[in-house]
Design an enzyme around this catalytic site. Sequence first.
Site, PDB file in Angstrom:
ATOM      1  N   TYR A 138       0.819  -1.210   0.000  1.00 58.61           N
ATOM      2  CA  TYR A 138       0.000   0.000   0.000  1.00 58.61           C
ATOM      3  C   TYR A 138       0.856   1.264   0.000  1.00 58.61           C
ATOM      4  O   TYR A 138       0.453   2.289  -0.543  1.00 58.61           O
ATOM      5  CB  TYR A 138      -0.896   0.044   1.244  1.00 58.61           C
ATOM      6  CG  TYR A 138      -2.255  -0.572   1.069  1.00 58.61           C
ATOM      7  CD1 TYR A 138      -2.395  -1.882   0.644  1.00 58.61           C
ATOM      8  CD2 TYR A 138      -3.403   0.160   1.348  1.00 58.61           C
ATOM      9  CE1 TYR A 138      -3.644  -2.454   0.506  1.00 58.61           C
ATOM     10  CE2 TYR A 138      -4.660  -0.404   1.206  1.00 58.61           C
ATOM     11  CZ  TYR A 138      -4.765  -1.712   0.789  1.00 58.61           C
ATOM     12  OH  TYR A 138      -6.009  -2.260   0.652  1.00 58.61           O
ATOM     13  N   LYS A 192       2.669 -15.486   2.618  1.00 59.80           N
ATOM     14  CA  LYS A 192       2.827 -16.190   1.341  1.00 59.80           C
ATOM     15  C   LYS A 192       4.311 -16.505   1.201  1.00 59.80           C
ATOM     16  O   LYS A 192       4.966 -16.144   0.220  1.00 59.80           O
ATOM     17  CB  LYS A 192       2.297 -15.305   0.194  1.00 59.80           C
ATOM     18  CG  LYS A 192       2.219 -15.979  -1.163  1.00 59.80           C
ATOM     19  CD  LYS A 192       1.133 -17.040  -1.269  1.00 59.80           C
ATOM     20  CE  LYS A 192       1.207 -17.745  -2.617  1.00 59.80           C
ATOM     21  NZ  LYS A 192       0.220 -18.852  -2.732  1.00 59.80           N
ATOM     22  N   ASP A 224      -3.629 -18.082   0.529  1.00 59.64           N
ATOM     23  CA  ASP A 224      -4.662 -18.712  -0.307  1.00 59.64           C
ATOM     24  C   ASP A 224      -5.421 -19.771   0.491  1.00 59.64           C
ATOM     25  O   ASP A 224      -6.643 -19.866   0.452  1.00 59.64           O
ATOM     26  CB  ASP A 224      -4.077 -19.275  -1.614  1.00 59.64           C
ATOM     27  CG  ASP A 224      -2.840 -20.138  -1.401  1.00 59.64           C
ATOM     28  OD1 ASP A 224      -2.284 -20.144  -0.282  1.00 59.64           O
ATOM     29  OD2 ASP A 224      -2.410 -20.799  -2.368  1.00 59.64           O
ATOM     30  N   ASP A 248      -6.606  -6.675   4.088  1.00 57.16           N
ATOM     31  CA  ASP A 248      -7.717  -5.993   3.413  1.00 57.16           C
ATOM     32  C   ASP A 248      -8.679  -7.029   2.851  1.00 57.16           C
ATOM     33  O   ASP A 248      -9.890  -6.971   3.057  1.00 57.16           O
ATOM     34  CB  ASP A 248      -7.148  -5.111   2.288  1.00 57.16           C
ATOM     35  CG  ASP A 248      -8.242  -4.387   1.510  1.00 57.16           C
ATOM     36  OD1 ASP A 248      -9.175  -3.869   2.147  1.00 57.16           O
ATOM     37  OD2 ASP A 248      -8.159  -4.358   0.270  1.00 57.16           O
ATOM     38  N   ASP A 252     -12.533  -8.484   4.575  1.00 59.25           N
ATOM     39  CA  ASP A 252     -13.815  -8.421   3.862  1.00 59.25           C
ATOM     40  C   ASP A 252     -14.456  -9.808   3.836  1.00 59.25           C
ATOM     41  O   ASP A 252     -15.661  -9.962   4.057  1.00 59.25           O
ATOM     42  CB  ASP A 252     -13.626  -7.953   2.408  1.00 59.25           C
ATOM     43  CG  ASP A 252     -13.926  -6.466   2.231  1.00 59.25           C
ATOM     44  OD1 ASP A 252     -13.702  -5.702   3.194  1.00 59.25           O
ATOM     45  OD2 ASP A 252     -14.373  -6.066   1.140  1.00 59.25           O
TER      46      ASP A 252
END
Length: 357
Positions: A138, A192, A224, A248, A252
């Site tokens: 970001y 990851k 994942d 993020d 959600d």
Amino acid sequence: MKVCVLAGDGIGPEIVAEAVRVLEALRTDGLKIELEPALLGGCAVDAAGSAYPEATQKLAREADAVLLGAVGGPQWDNNPRPLRPERGLLAIRKDLNLFANLRPAILYPELANASTLKPEVVSGLDILIVRELTGDIYFGEPRGVENREVDGRSQRVGWNTMIYSESEIRRIGKVAFEAARKRNRRVCSVDKMNVLETTQLWRDVMIELSKDYPDVELSHMLVDNAAMQLVKAPKQFDVMVTGNMFGDILSDEASMLTGSIGMLPSASLDASNKGLYEPSHGSAPDIAGKGVANPLATILSAAMMLRYSFGNEAAAQRVESAVKKVLALGLRTGDIWEEGCKRVGTREMGDAVLAAL
Ligand code: IPM
Ligand code: MG
């Protein structure tokens, strides 16, 4: 205590008004709190030519906490990047050093039917996502888009930088471990590391840090798989800690497990518990100004403010109990309405919370 109130765009002003009424009600009960409005997001772009204008910066820096509605709307979608409403949100997070984003995903028993998942998968769900908020891809430099020579022709190339320092990882890790101590003492760190060096560092630092928290169980999951496990068996999680971008996305996903994003608050904290509090949902421009938005996530965000920034656990619990009470009474805004319940608007829901308080 001074609170900077940023209503923002879309449904922001309507839902923040109800949270403000709740804080004011507590004030008449002895809570010492001053509320100062300011502009952030699209409304600030329109009025002051900046999504995070100087007047807002000054107020936000002086305040002990910030209460935010939501920012954004279609009228600003084609603005250049520096004049987009989201820029205001990213700027205030960075400016106030709000590196720790706490996003609870709780299923209220009264709203069990709102979830799209089977009741046995989600009943009793109570997860806390701890998302790093001021680093990662970001904010990483370099970043940009430019024409470059690739494959023998000039074409547009875009790039961003995913970057974390050891100290950034350590400080968010601490927040997660400390939070787990007040819950079920389990932290799942999401990365990851099979592909990305920066997240290998993330995992290494989490393992080192866990030595200071022998009473908390640390596990690791690739992002994942974490996305899959969240819908397959979400109750396996207690606290999840991850970087800005993975957080993020996963937050959600986690919020939708409950089926009622209109219920979920969030807190973004600095190292000394100064915080910005906002609902997890967005500005919902499609229903803005209609008086039908659900104010409960914003009211619950005000409760988080009382808990984390003001250390007033009793007041926080009072607000949370009032919200549970209106749900038990069967009052529902459109987003969580179901057969047999009473459909109410934003103001009516606020009235009910005040009465329950
Ligand atoms: C969020 C939002 C923001 C983010 C956007 C609006 C910049 O999606 O708070 O999750 O990506 O952090
Ligand atoms: Mg998001």
